[in-house]
Design a protein around this motif. Structure first.
Motif, short mmCIF file in Angstrom:
data_model
loop_
_atom_site.label_atom_id
_atom_site.label_comp_id
_atom_site.label_asym_id
_atom_site.label_seq_id
_atom_site.Cartn_x
_atom_site.Cartn_y
_atom_site.Cartn_z
N ARG A 129 -38.64 90.72 13.76
CA ARG A 129 -38.04 90.79 15.29
C ARG A 129 -37.14 91.05 15.41
O ARG A 129 -35.95 91.21 14.49
N TYR A 130 -36.41 91.25 16.74
CA TYR A 130 -35.04 91.65 16.97
C TYR A 130 -34.57 92.96 16.14
O TYR A 130 -33.49 93.23 15.82
N TYR A 131 -35.53 94.01 16.00
CA TYR A 131 -35.39 95.40 15.52
C TYR A 131 -34.36 96.08 16.45
O TYR A 131 -34.84 96.25 17.73
N MET A 132 -33.30 96.52 16.05
CA MET A 132 -32.54 97.30 16.81
C MET A 132 -32.03 98.65 15.80
O MET A 132 -32.11 98.73 14.84
N CYS A 133 -31.86 99.70 16.93
CA CYS A 133 -31.06 100.86 16.34
C CYS A 133 -29.93 101.01 17.08
O CYS A 133 -29.09 100.00 17.38
N HIS A 134 -29.52 102.37 17.54
CA HIS A 134 -28.33 102.37 18.38
C HIS A 134 -29.08 103.37 19.74
O HIS A 134 -29.86 104.35 19.45
N LEU A 135 -28.56 103.13 20.88
CA LEU A 135 -28.98 104.22 21.88
C LEU A 135 -28.04 105.34 21.74
O LEU A 135 -26.92 104.98 21.74
N ALA A 136 -28.35 106.37 21.97
CA ALA A 136 -27.73 107.85 21.52
C ALA A 136 -28.12 108.96 22.47
O ALA A 136 -29.43 109.03 22.70
N GLY A 137 -27.14 109.96 23.08
CA GLY A 137 -27.38 110.82 23.55
C GLY A 137 -26.19 111.50 24.02
O GLY A 137 -25.02 110.98 24.08
N SER A 138 -26.23 112.87 24.57
CA SER A 138 -25.24 113.51 25.17
C SER A 138 -25.05 113.41 26.82
O SER A 138 -26.19 113.92 27.36
N VAL A 139 -24.16 112.89 27.47
CA VAL A 139 -24.21 112.51 28.95
C VAL A 139 -23.01 113.06 29.55
O VAL A 139 -21.81 112.92 29.18
N LEU A 199 -30.28 108.88 27.24
CA LEU A 199 -30.10 108.02 26.26
C LEU A 199 -31.17 107.78 25.56
O LEU A 199 -31.08 107.22 24.40
N THR A 200 -32.36 107.91 26.00
CA THR A 200 -33.64 107.53 25.09
C THR A 200 -34.82 108.78 24.98
O THR A 200 -35.75 108.61 24.49
N CYS A 201 -34.27 109.97 25.47
CA CYS A 201 -35.28 111.12 25.47
C CYS A 201 -35.56 111.62 23.97
O CYS A 201 -36.58 112.38 23.57
N PHE A 202 -34.68 111.26 22.89
CA PHE A 202 -34.78 111.42 21.67
C PHE A 202 -35.07 110.36 20.81
O PHE A 202 -35.45 110.23 19.64
N GLY A 203 -35.34 109.14 21.64
CA GLY A 203 -35.58 107.85 20.91
C GLY A 203 -34.70 107.14 20.23
O GLY A 203 -33.44 107.48 20.23
N ALA A 204 -35.03 106.15 19.40
CA ALA A 204 -33.92 105.51 18.68
C ALA A 204 -33.22 106.42 17.54
O ALA A 204 -34.10 107.36 17.05
N TYR A 205 -32.10 106.02 17.32
CA TYR A 205 -31.16 106.98 16.66
C TYR A 205 -31.39 106.82 15.13
O TYR A 205 -30.91 105.85 14.70
N GLY A 206 -31.72 107.88 14.63
CA GLY A 206 -31.61 108.17 13.17
C GLY A 206 -32.29 106.96 12.31
O GLY A 206 -33.43 106.28 12.62
N GLY A 207 -31.62 106.70 11.22
CA GLY A 207 -32.06 105.56 10.20
C GLY A 207 -31.27 104.31 10.46
O GLY A 207 -30.99 103.83 9.25
N HIS A 208 -30.78 103.94 11.52
CA HIS A 208 -30.14 102.83 11.81
C HIS A 208 -31.08 101.39 12.02
O HIS A 208 -31.40 101.19 13.29
N HIS A 209 -31.75 101.04 10.92
CA HIS A 209 -32.64 100.13 10.96
C HIS A 209 -32.09 98.60 10.95
O HIS A 209 -31.57 98.11 9.81
N ILE A 210 -32.01 97.77 11.85
CA ILE A 210 -31.13 96.93 11.93
C ILE A 210 -31.79 95.54 12.55
O ILE A 210 -32.56 95.61 13.42
N GLY A 211 -31.58 94.27 11.96
CA GLY A 211 -31.73 93.18 12.57
C GLY A 211 -33.07 92.48 12.21
O GLY A 211 -33.57 91.27 12.75
N THR A 212 -33.76 93.09 11.35
CA THR A 212 -35.35 92.54 11.31
C THR A 212 -35.26 91.26 10.41
O THR A 212 -36.38 90.70 10.05
N ALA A 213 -34.36 90.99 9.64
CA ALA A 213 -34.16 89.63 8.90
C ALA A 213 -32.83 89.13 9.37
O ALA A 213 -32.04 88.67 8.33
N ARG A 214 -32.68 88.53 10.62
CA ARG A 214 -31.15 88.33 11.01
C ARG A 214 -30.51 87.23 10.19
O ARG A 214 -31.22 86.12 10.03
N MET A 215 -29.28 87.17 10.31
CA MET A 215 -28.34 86.17 9.96
C MET A 215 -28.00 85.11 11.03
O MET A 215 -27.97 85.29 12.20
#
Length: 562
Positions: free
Chosen positions: A258-268, A478-494
C-alpha cells in the motif's frame, strides 16, 4: 568474487553472515560498505551482468489502468546494476521539510530526522559520481556565475536549489572490479529469491528459497538478510512469502504494497520572460567539480507551510513539442522521430495529438527552414550525449522567444488505496506476478496549482515577465503521461507503528529480528526528489546500523566506499 549460479549444484545450501538480495544501487552500495567488516557477505542478483530477456521477463505483470502506469517490466532491470543501467543520472536530495509531519500531506513524517540521511549524502553523491559539492547554486557554481534570472525572485520562491547529474553511472559496471576483488564478498548472478522462509515462531528468517531459470533450487542461511530489490519487487517478495504468516511477511496489518507513490510530472503553462534571452540561464552548467548541474524553481519551506501545499519543483522547459508553432527545427525533428525515442520520452511525445497532415507539414517546414540548428544539435547530441564519458543529460535548446513551459516534478500524498498486489498468474519461476494500481488524489493537483500561482506572483512582482497556466487543464497536464518513470516509492514504508508501516526506523521489518529492506520502498513520503541519491544514502546508513549488530564494532560507511 563473482560467479554464476550455473556453476552451483542444485540443492546447495549457501551460508553467509549477511545476505543481500538484489545488486542494484542499494545492494551494491551496502555490499561495498560491508566489504571490510570481517563478515562473509553474499550478494545475490537474479539477472546476469548483461541484460537477459528471460530474466527481464520475470518482472512482467498487470496494471489496473495502462493510461496511468506503464507495465511493471518497464524502468526496471533484472541485471547487475539494476535500474542504474538505464537511469538518467539525476541526483537530488530530499528536503528537511520532507521528514516533518505536514498537514498538507496526510500520513507524512519520517521516524528519523533529515540529518540521519543528509550526513550520508556526500558519500552517496560520490558513489553516484555526481560530485561531492553543494546542492545549492550559491555553493556549487564558480564565483561570479550570473543568477538564473536578471532579477531576484521573492515572495517565497527560490531558484537556488539544483540537481546534479551522474555520468550516469551504471553501478554494475562501475563497481564490478571492487566487488570481484573484495575478499569476503561473494556475488552470484542468475539466481532469484522466490521466498523468505521464517522459523516456526515467525521472529527469525530461517532461510531463503532460491531458483534459477534452468531449474536449479538452492537455499541461503544467513545471520542477517537485506532485501534490496526495489519498490515493486519488495512487496511482491514479502506478499509471496506467506508460509508462516498467511497474509504475507510483515503484513499483519495489510500495509505491504500500500501507499504506493511515484511523482506527478508534466509540462504546464507558459512563462513569458522580458528582456534579453542571454539573461536567462535555463540550461545545464558545470559546477566547481565539473559536474553537470541545473537550477530549478521551488517554494521555500516557509512558503509551503504557509500555503499548505506539498513539495514541488519546476524546471524551465521548451514549449510543447507537438505544436509546430514553436518554430524549432530541433523540436519538430524530435516530434517527427518520436517513435525512435526511449520509452519515457517517446511516450510523452507519441501520446500528444499530432493533428494530422497539416501540422506534420508545418513540422517538416520547421526542419527545412532551420537546417543549421538541427545539424548543430545533432552534432552536439552525438558528441556530448552519446560519446562523452560524462553524458550531457537531456535536450536543451536556444530559446529565441524567451518563452518556456514549466516542467513539474511534484510530491503526491501517500494513499492506502494506491497499491500493488499479487495476481494468480505466475512467472517462469512460479512466483505470483504483480498488479499495479497507482492512484493520486485531487488534492495533489490542487497543491501544484497553488504552488504555480505562487510562482506566477513571484515572477510578476520581480518584473521578470508573466507566467500563466490553464487551471482547467492542470490535471490533464500532470497525468496525461501517467506516473513518472521508475520512482517506485512507499510500498514497505518506514514508521514506528506496525499498524501503519512495514519497517522500523532502522529499516528492519516489524516483528522479524534479522530482516531489513534497502530501497525506496521504505520512504514514507516521496518529496520532490528523484529517489536514487536517497536510496544510496539510506543504504550507507543501514550499513552503519548493521556494523555493531553483526560484527560488534562501528563501521564508517563513507570511508568503506571511498
Amino acid at each position: 568474487m563473482i560467479e554464476s549460479a550455473d556453476a552451483i549444484e542444485t540443492g546447495t545450501v549457501l551460508k553467509a553472515d549477511l545476505c543481500i538480495v538484489g545488486a542494484g544501487a542499494a545492494g551494491i552500495t551496502l555490499a561495498l560498505a560491508m566489504r571490510d567488516s570481517g563478515l562473509d557477505v553474499l550478494l545475490l542478483e537474479g539477472g546476469r551482468e548483461q541484460l537477459d530477456p528471460r530474466a527481464q521477463a520475470l518482472m512482467e505483470g498487470e496494471v489496473a489502468d495502462p493510461a496511468l502506469h506503464s507495465p511493471p517490466v518497464f524502468y526496471r532491470q533484472r541485471r547487475l546494476g539494476g535500474a542504474t543501467a538505464i537511469w538518467g543520472g539525476r541526483c537530488v536530495p530530499l528536503d528537511p521539510l520532507d521528514f516533518e509531519p505536514r498537514e498538507a500531506v496526510p500520513g507524512s513524517g519520517w521516524p528519523i530526522g533529515y540529518e540521519e540521511v543528509a550526513r550520508h549524502y556526500p558519500a552517496a553523491s560520490r558513489l553516484c559520481e555526481a560530485g561531492q559539492g553543494s546542492y545549492s547554486a550559491d555553493g556549487a557554481l564558480p564565483t561570479g556565475t550570473p543568477p538564473m534570472f536578471a532579477a531576484a525572485l521573492g515572495n517565497g520562491v527560490t531558484a537556488e536549489g539544483l540537481e546534479r547529474f551522474s555520468c550516469p553511472t551504471n553501478f554494475g559496471t562501475r563497481y564490478r572490479a571492487r566487488l570481484a576483488h573484495a575478499r569476503r564478498v561473494r556475488l552470484i548472478t542468475g539466481v532469484n529469491c522466490t521466498a523468505v522462509r521464517l522459523q516456526a515462531g515467525g521472529r527469525q528468517v530461517k532461510h531463503l528459497d532460491l531458483a534459477t531459470l534452468d531449474g536449479r533450487r538452492l537455499q541461503v542461511q544467513a545471520q542477517a538478510v537485506v532485501l534490496a530489490v526495489g519498490g515493486l519487487e519488495t512487496p511482491r517478495l514479502l506478499l509471496a512469502s506467506n508460509d508462516v504468516h498467511q497474509a504475507g511477511l510483515g503484513n499483519a496489518h495489510d500495509v505491504v504494497g500500500r501507499y504506493y507513490m511515484c511523482h506527478l510530472a508534466g509540462s504546464v503553462g507558459m512563462l513569458k520572460l522580458a528582456g534579453a534571452t542571454a539573461a536567462v540561464r535555463h540550461g545545464y552548467e558545470r559546477s566547481d567539480d565539473g559536474i553537470y548541474i541545473r537550477r530549478r524553481l521551488a517554494l521555500t519551506a516557509e512558503s509551503q507551510r504557509r500555503l499548505g501545499v506539498a513539495n514541488m519543483v519546476a524546471r524551465l522547459h521548451f514549449p510543447a513539442v507537438s505544436d509546430p508553432g514553436h518554430g524549432s527545427s530541433v523540436l519538430s525533428g524530435i516530434f517527427l522521430s518520436r517513435r525512435l525515442l526511449s520509452h519515457e520520452y517517446g511516450r510523452r511525445v507519441a501520446n500528444a495529438k499530432d493533428g494530422g497532415l497539416k501540422p506534420a507539414l508545418r513540422h517538416i517546414g520547421n526542419v527545412l527552414r532551420y537546417p543549421h540548428d538541427a545539424a548543430g544539435f545533432l552534432t552536439h547530441w552525438l558528441l556530448k550525449h552519446h560519446v562523452a564519458p560524462r553524458r550531457f543529460p537531456s535536450v536543451i535548446l536556444k530559446n529565441r522567444a524567451n518563452r518556456f513551459s514549466l516542467e513539474i516534478n511534484a510530491e503526491q500524498r501517500p494513499l492506502a488505496e494506491s497499491r500493488v498486489t499479487l495476481v494468480q498468474a505466475t512467472d517462469a519461476l512460479g512466483m505470483p506476478q504483480l498488479k499495479v494500481d497507482w492512484r493520486y488524489h485531487r488534492a495533489d493537483i490542487d497543491s501544484v496549482g497553488q504552488s504555480l500561482q505562487q510562482i506566477a506572483r513571484s515572477v510578476a512582482q520581480a518584473g521578470l515577465g508573466e507566467y500563466t497556466f490553464d487551471e482547467a487543464r492542470l490535471e490533464h497536464d500532470l497525468t496525461c503521461f501517467g506516473a513518472y518513470g521508475g520512482h517506485h516509492i512507499g510500498t514497505a514504508r518506514m514508521g514506528t507503528d506496525a499498524r501503519s508501516s512495514v519497517v522500523d526506523a532502522d529499516c528492519r521489518v516489524h516483528g522479524v529480528d534479522n530482516l531489513w529492506i534497502a530501497s525506496s520502498a521504505v520512504f514514507p513520503t516521496s518529496g520532490q526528489a528523484n529517489p536514487t541519491l536517497s536510496i544510496v544514502a539510506l543504504s550507507l546508513r543501514l550499513a552503519e546500523h548493521l556494523g555493531p549488530r553483526l560484527c560488534g564494532r562501528p563501521l564508517d560507511a563513507a570511508a568503506a566506499v571511498a
